[in-house]
Write an enzyme that holds these catalytic residues in place. Sequence first.
Site, PDB file in Angstrom:
ATOM      1  N   GLY A 116       0.965  -1.093  -0.044  1.00  0.00           N
ATOM      2  CA  GLY A 116       0.163   0.136   0.219  1.00  0.00           C
ATOM      3  C   GLY A 116       0.882   1.293  -0.080  1.00  0.00           C
ATOM      4  O   GLY A 116       0.411   2.190   0.621  1.00  0.00           O
ATOM      5  N   ILE A 133      -0.448   7.628   3.367  1.00  0.00           N
ATOM      6  CA  ILE A 133       0.618   7.527   4.571  1.00  0.00           C
ATOM      7  C   ILE A 133       1.788   6.808   4.284  1.00  0.00           C
ATOM      8  O   ILE A 133       2.332   7.527   3.981  1.00  0.00           O
ATOM      9  CB  ILE A 133      -0.500   7.508   5.578  1.00  0.00           C
ATOM     10  N   THR A 174      -6.260   1.671  12.911  1.00  0.00           N
ATOM     11  CA  THR A 174      -6.472   3.481  13.137  1.00  0.00           C
ATOM     12  C   THR A 174      -7.395   3.271  14.044  1.00  0.00           C
ATOM     13  O   THR A 174      -8.215   1.909  15.370  1.00  0.00           O
ATOM     14  CB  THR A 174      -7.413   3.487  12.064  1.00  0.00           C
ATOM     15  N   ASP A 175      -7.420   4.303  14.463  1.00  0.00           N
ATOM     16  CA  ASP A 175      -8.526   4.716  16.237  1.00  0.00           C
ATOM     17  C   ASP A 175      -9.723   4.211  15.850  1.00  0.00           C
ATOM     18  O   ASP A 175     -10.653   4.565  16.805  1.00  0.00           O
ATOM     19  CB  ASP A 175      -7.830   6.318  16.380  1.00  0.00           C
ATOM     20  N   GLU A 176      -9.816   4.356  15.055  1.00  0.00           N
ATOM     21  CA  GLU A 176     -11.471   4.508  14.696  1.00  0.00           C
ATOM     22  C   GLU A 176     -11.630   2.551  15.071  1.00  0.00           C
ATOM     23  O   GLU A 176     -12.857   2.485  15.695  1.00  0.00           O
ATOM     24  CB  GLU A 176     -12.010   3.488  12.572  1.00  0.00           C
ATOM     25  N   TYR A 227     -15.821  -0.145   7.869  1.00  0.00           N
ATOM     26  CA  TYR A 227     -14.459   0.079   7.335  1.00  0.00           C
ATOM     27  C   TYR A 227     -13.563  -0.504   8.631  1.00  0.00           C
ATOM     28  O   TYR A 227     -12.602  -0.738   8.496  1.00  0.00           O
ATOM     29  CB  TYR A 227     -14.160   1.394   6.831  1.00  0.00           C
ATOM     30  N   LYS A 248     -10.787  -3.643   9.918  1.00  0.00           N
ATOM     31  CA  LYS A 248      -9.544  -2.951  10.392  1.00  0.00           C
ATOM     32  C   LYS A 248      -9.229  -3.729  12.033  1.00  0.00           C
ATOM     33  O   LYS A 248      -8.413  -4.148  11.854  1.00  0.00           O
ATOM     34  CB  LYS A 248      -9.300  -1.325  11.022  1.00  0.00           C
ATOM     35  N   LYS A 305     -11.381  12.655   1.831  1.00  0.00           N
ATOM     36  CA  LYS A 305     -10.956  12.964   2.518  1.00  0.00           C
ATOM     37  C   LYS A 305     -11.560  14.616   3.439  1.00  0.00           C
ATOM     38  O   LYS A 305     -11.464  14.978   2.007  1.00  0.00           O
ATOM     39  CB  LYS A 305      -9.878  12.819   3.233  1.00  0.00           C
ATOM     40  N   LEU A 306     -11.716  14.621   4.201  1.00  0.00           N
ATOM     41  CA  LEU A 306     -12.396  15.860   4.233  1.00  0.00           C
ATOM     42  C   LEU A 306     -11.670  16.962   4.462  1.00  0.00           C
ATOM     43  O   LEU A 306     -11.931  17.545   3.147  1.00  0.00           O
ATOM     44  CB  LEU A 306     -12.963  16.187   6.155  1.00  0.00           C
ATOM     45  N   HIS A 334     -22.519   7.466  12.201  1.00  0.00           N
ATOM     46  CA  HIS A 334     -21.219   8.378  12.079  1.00  0.00           C
ATOM     47  C   HIS A 334     -19.829   8.810  13.980  1.00  0.00           C
ATOM     48  O   HIS A 334     -21.570   8.601  14.626  1.00  0.00           O
ATOM     49  CB  HIS A 334     -21.883  10.234  11.887  1.00  0.00           C
TER      50      HIS A 334
HETATM   51  P1  NAD Z   1      -4.567   5.540   0.688  1.00  0.00           P
HETATM   52  O1  NAD Z   1      -6.262   4.489   0.886  1.00  0.00           O
HETATM   53  O2  NAD Z   1      -4.197   6.936   0.227  1.00  0.00           O
HETATM   54  O3  NAD Z   1      -3.583   4.661   0.456  1.00  0.00           O
HETATM   55  C1  NAD Z   1      -4.327   2.854   0.298  1.00  0.00           C
HETATM   56  C2  NAD Z   1      -3.279   2.566  -0.491  1.00  0.00           C
HETATM   57  O4  NAD Z   1      -3.128   0.722  -0.513  1.00  0.00           O
HETATM   58  C3  NAD Z   1      -3.076   2.381  -2.360  1.00  0.00           C
HETATM   59  O5  NAD Z   1      -2.357   2.799  -2.729  1.00  0.00           O
HETATM   60  C4  NAD Z   1      -4.120   1.308  -2.730  1.00  0.00           C
HETATM   61  O6  NAD Z   1      -3.718   1.085  -3.777  1.00  0.00           O
HETATM   62  C5  NAD Z   1      -3.448   0.364  -1.551  1.00  0.00           C
HETATM   63  N1  NAD Z   1      -4.508  -0.999  -1.970  1.00  0.00           N
HETATM   64  C6  NAD Z   1      -5.641  -0.871  -1.537  1.00  0.00           C
HETATM   65  N2  NAD Z   1      -5.941  -2.316  -1.725  1.00  0.00           N
HETATM   66  C7  NAD Z   1      -4.739  -2.874  -2.416  1.00  0.00           C
HETATM   67  C8  NAD Z   1      -4.179  -4.420  -1.993  1.00  0.00           C
HETATM   68  N3  NAD Z   1      -5.414  -4.784  -2.275  1.00  0.00           N
HETATM   69  N4  NAD Z   1      -3.260  -5.158  -2.749  1.00  0.00           N
HETATM   70  C9  NAD Z   1      -2.367  -3.661  -2.514  1.00  0.00           C
HETATM   71  N5  NAD Z   1      -2.823  -2.740  -2.396  1.00  0.00           N
HETATM   72  C10 NAD Z   1      -3.934  -1.890  -2.145  1.00  0.00           C
HETATM   73  O7  NAD Z   1      -5.032   5.223   2.463  1.00  0.00           O
HETATM   74  P2  NAD Z   1      -3.828   5.808   3.834  1.00  0.00           P
HETATM   75  O8  NAD Z   1      -4.919   7.047   4.578  1.00  0.00           O
HETATM   76  O9  NAD Z   1      -2.988   6.287   3.548  1.00  0.00           O
HETATM   77  O10 NAD Z   1      -4.221   5.469   5.005  1.00  0.00           O
HETATM   78  C11 NAD Z   1      -3.434   4.166   5.014  1.00  0.00           C
HETATM   79  C12 NAD Z   1      -3.119   2.888   5.644  1.00  0.00           C
HETATM   80  O11 NAD Z   1      -3.277   3.653   7.269  1.00  0.00           O
HETATM   81  C13 NAD Z   1      -4.860   1.878   5.829  1.00  0.00           C
HETATM   82  O12 NAD Z   1      -4.919   0.947   6.043  1.00  0.00           O
HETATM   83  C14 NAD Z   1      -5.451   2.862   7.131  1.00  0.00           C
HETATM   84  O13 NAD Z   1      -6.060   2.505   7.254  1.00  0.00           O
HETATM   85  C15 NAD Z   1      -4.785   2.942   7.751  1.00  0.00           C
HETATM   86  N6  NAD Z   1      -4.506   4.478   8.930  1.00  0.00           N
HETATM   87  C16 NAD Z   1      -4.573   5.616   7.765  1.00  0.00           C
HETATM   88  C17 NAD Z   1      -5.643   6.827   8.388  1.00  0.00           C
HETATM   89  C18 NAD Z   1      -6.399   8.336   7.463  1.00  0.00           C
HETATM   90  O14 NAD Z   1      -6.643   9.121   8.683  1.00  0.00           O
HETATM   91  N7  NAD Z   1      -5.773   8.264   6.298  1.00  0.00           N
HETATM   92  C19 NAD Z   1      -5.417   6.978   9.833  1.00  0.00           C
HETATM   93  C20 NAD Z   1      -4.819   5.792  10.888  1.00  0.00           C
HETATM   94  C21 NAD Z   1      -4.843   5.102   9.924  1.00  0.00           C
HETATM   95  O1  DAU Z   2      -9.207   8.377  12.278  1.00  0.00           O
HETATM   96  C1  DAU Z   2      -8.642   8.005  11.718  1.00  0.00           C
HETATM   97  C2  DAU Z   2      -9.698   7.111  10.185  1.00  0.00           C
HETATM   98  O2  DAU Z   2      -9.550   9.080   9.680  1.00  0.00           O
HETATM   99  C3  DAU Z   2      -8.790   6.898   9.542  1.00  0.00           C
HETATM  100  O3  DAU Z   2      -8.799   4.983   9.758  1.00  0.00           O
HETATM  101  C4  DAU Z   2      -9.299   7.094   8.016  1.00  0.00           C
HETATM  102  O4  DAU Z   2      -8.408   5.694   6.938  1.00  0.00           O
HETATM  103  C5  DAU Z   2      -9.276   8.480   7.300  1.00  0.00           C
HETATM  104  O5  DAU Z   2     -10.621   8.169   6.189  1.00  0.00           O
HETATM  105  C6  DAU Z   2      -9.824   8.740   8.742  1.00  0.00           C
HETATM  106  O6  DAU Z   2     -11.579   8.436   8.426  1.00  0.00           O
HETATM  107  P1  DAU Z   2     -12.999  10.400   9.205  1.00  0.00           P
HETATM  108  O7  DAU Z   2     -14.226   9.401   8.244  1.00  0.00           O
HETATM  109  O8  DAU Z   2     -12.294  10.442  10.276  1.00  0.00           O
HETATM  110  O9  DAU Z   2     -12.472  10.840   8.399  1.00  0.00           O
HETATM  111  P2  DAU Z   2     -12.608  11.545   6.481  1.00  0.00           P
HETATM  112  O10 DAU Z   2     -11.755  12.768   6.408  1.00  0.00           O
HETATM  113  O11 DAU Z   2     -13.843  10.571   5.742  1.00  0.00           O
HETATM  114  O12 DAU Z   2     -13.548  12.928   7.314  1.00  0.00           O
HETATM  115  C7  DAU Z   2     -12.961  12.918   8.466  1.00  0.00           C
HETATM  116  C8  DAU Z   2     -14.689  14.009   9.654  1.00  0.00           C
HETATM  117  O13 DAU Z   2     -15.326  15.049   8.565  1.00  0.00           O
HETATM  118  C9  DAU Z   2     -15.299  12.627   9.826  1.00  0.00           C
HETATM  119  O14 DAU Z   2     -16.338  13.117  11.142  1.00  0.00           O
HETATM  120  C10 DAU Z   2     -16.471  13.427   8.521  1.00  0.00           C
HETATM  121  C11 DAU Z   2     -17.033  14.716   8.226  1.00  0.00           C
HETATM  122  N1  DAU Z   2     -16.893  14.970   6.734  1.00  0.00           N
HETATM  123  C12 DAU Z   2     -15.972  13.930   5.868  1.00  0.00           C
HETATM  124  C13 DAU Z   2     -16.308  13.692   4.425  1.00  0.00           C
HETATM  125  C14 DAU Z   2     -15.815  13.606   3.576  1.00  0.00           C
HETATM  126  C15 DAU Z   2     -18.010  15.561   6.400  1.00  0.00           C
HETATM  127  O15 DAU Z   2     -18.260  16.508   7.362  1.00  0.00           O
HETATM  128  N2  DAU Z   2     -17.853  15.579   5.180  1.00  0.00           N
HETATM  129  C16 DAU Z   2     -17.292  15.215   4.246  1.00  0.00           C
HETATM  130  O16 DAU Z   2     -17.344  15.251   2.851  1.00  0.00           O
END
Ligand code: NAD
Ligand code: DAU
Length: 377
Positions: A30, A35, A160-162, A184, A188, A223-224, A310
């Site tokens: 990934g 990240i 994730t914290d989720e 989701y 996880k 994302k937001l 939510h």
């Molecule tokens: P992202 O969606 O930007 O990236 C995910 C990557 O995984 C992509 O490059 C995608 O092509 C690849 N992928 C998906 N399915 C795959 C598969 N079957 N085989 C190989 N590659 C695959 O996600 P991100 O925001 O960078 O998150 C990365 C990790 O961190 C995830 O596991 C997510 O759950 C975790 N995480 C994200 C956040 C956040 O706020 N973004 C916070 C906490 C944890």
């Molecule tokens: O907490 C860690 C998680 O953070 C990661 O595990 C997830 O991969 C990552 O996507 C993120 O999840 P959230 O659902 O918190 O992120 P998102 O950016 O989708 O939403 C952040 C907040 O904003 C949430 O309360 C929903 C709200 N939101 C989001 C979108 C996309 C809106 O109000 N409007 C929107 O259009």
Amino acid sequence: MGDPRPPDRRPPDPRPPDRLPARPHLLVTGGAGFIGSAYVRDVLARDDGIRITVLDKLTYAGNEANLGAIAADPHQAARFRFVRGDIADAAVVGPLVADADAVVNFAAESHVDRSILDPEAFLVTGVIGVHVLLEAIRAEASRAAAGERAASPRYLQVSTDEVYGSVEAGHSKEGDRLDPRSPYSAAKAAGELLVQSYHVTHGTDTVVTRGSNTYGPFHHPEKLIPLFVTNALDDLPLPLYGDGMQHRDWLYVSDHAGAIDHVLHHGLPGETYNVPGDAELPNREVVTRLLEHLGKPWSLVRRVEDRPGHDRRYAMDGSKLAALGWRNRIAFDEGLASTVEWFRANEAWWRAIKSGDWTAYYERQYGARLAGSTEAG
Ligand code: NAD
Ligand code: DAU
């Protein structure tokens, strides 16, 4: 007889020993996502001899352009390899794990809203994919036991914290009950539990990180923060779910990537580490601040139908990671300012993503919501 050496007055090193060999070869799954690509860029930029192979399926969220800076630098390119493939494909995964000292698994479907629309890919990657990676590690542990390789690879699961679910008050600790509430976060949590089971049953060397809401450059515009920044740059409506008083704890992407690397090197086998940010804020406040940075009006914000199920609040206790010696470096206002500037300066990157399949997704997720929206007040 007394010790003739002078007493050692240096403070004890708070950092536990490095659990990887010198100049390890990492398999980063990934690594073309948000990240994961930050992790790969930051580790290779250290120029300390670490080699990285990225395995990425390049789903809609994966983007080789996120790793473009590496190809442009011959020192980094020489220590880097990209393989397009699926972590759920054992034939692809086996030989790559056989050649690795550690596996860092970022691969996942990562967007909660998409898990509500189409959950299946979340389970295939988040559960079966993790299973395939762990089985490949188990095969390498057998080879290590037979003396065919030096040591079994270490496995880090990025979680994730989720998984804690919505936290009304206080701060989640690593031993708290898991209470995932979206497809989701359920996927996880399932992935994490599988990892834990391999540690207990097979003695696999595993570590798990639970990161909070991450933001920064190369963040997918679904994302937001990136959605609102890029929509605002085009004077498009900003769809705020419900009352906008949901709390998230914001973590800059290089801090999240750095914490993962710290746990990879120093985390204790079988342990889980929270990775909190430094800024627990309601969404309304985040939107207010990003509009200030952009010089755009609040009138762009529309109150839309809420996300089903939510989670109201996430908040984690970071003392276990702090005791391991990790500190975040980037404060939220500094990180938000540089993120907004990055999106201003990299229009071509996000406009390419906000085209093609994006239009159908946007209509499905926001069409009816925006049609029925009201002033956000
Ligand atoms: P992202 O969606 O930007 O990236 C995910 C990557 O995984 C992509 O490059 C995608 O092509 C690849 N992928 C998906 N399915 C795959 C598969 N079957 N085989 C190989 N590659 C695959 O996600 P991100 O925001 O960078 O998150 C990365 C990790 O961190 C995830 O596991 C997510 O759950 C975790 N995480 C994200 C956040 C956040 O706020 N973004 C916070 C906490 C944890
Ligand atoms: O907490 C860690 C998680 O953070 C990661 O595990 C997830 O991969 C990552 O996507 C993120 O999840 P959230 O659902 O918190 O992120 P998102 O950016 O989708 O939403 C952040 C907040 O904003 C949430 O309360 C929903 C709200 N939101 C989001 C979108 C996309 C809106 O109000 N409007 C929107 O259009």
